[in-house]
Design a protein around this motif. Sequence first.
Motif: not given
Length: 161
Positions: A38-65
């Motif tokens: 999965a990491r390799t797939l995403l790395w390849e997509i990320f390094h393709t010319p013309g890459f665009v991507g977004f992450v959706f996050c919930d900002r909340k206070k979590l006790l554990q990272v």
Amino acid sequence: MSEEILTLTSEHLDACANLLVQVFNKEPWNESWSFDSARTLLWEIFHTPGFVGFVFCDRKKLLQVDSKMLQAGQELLGFIAGYSEQSCNYRRFFLREICVRSDRQRQGIGKKLLRHLVETLSTMDINLIYLLTMKDGELKKFYTKNGFLDSPHMMLMLQQI
């Protein structure tokens, strides 16, 4: 929920890979992703010319990272990624992956990610988004509901070797 959509950067790849494994190794896909594949797939997509991507996050206070965290206080709930490419007389975008945490699906996260992507691409003179997905079922319904149509001119064909 205090949500935000951020540009997907290289720092997000591990968290996105973990999410991809968790989601796509379950129904309805039943695939067998490892973290490394999965990491390799995403790395390849990320390094393709013309890459665009977004992450959706919930900002909340979590006790554990943990591996689902982007940084302290941000929990990854989904991501979208692909790249633009030139066609004859226009630019098009190949939507490679969209992934929403299983327990948060059907809550509008995928729709928000798609909407944000479309808004971004419209400022980049991109005229078409295309993707590959399962032929029938919930995914086709999701994409149809969000403005995608079956192409009358093209189809995907495969041959196993």
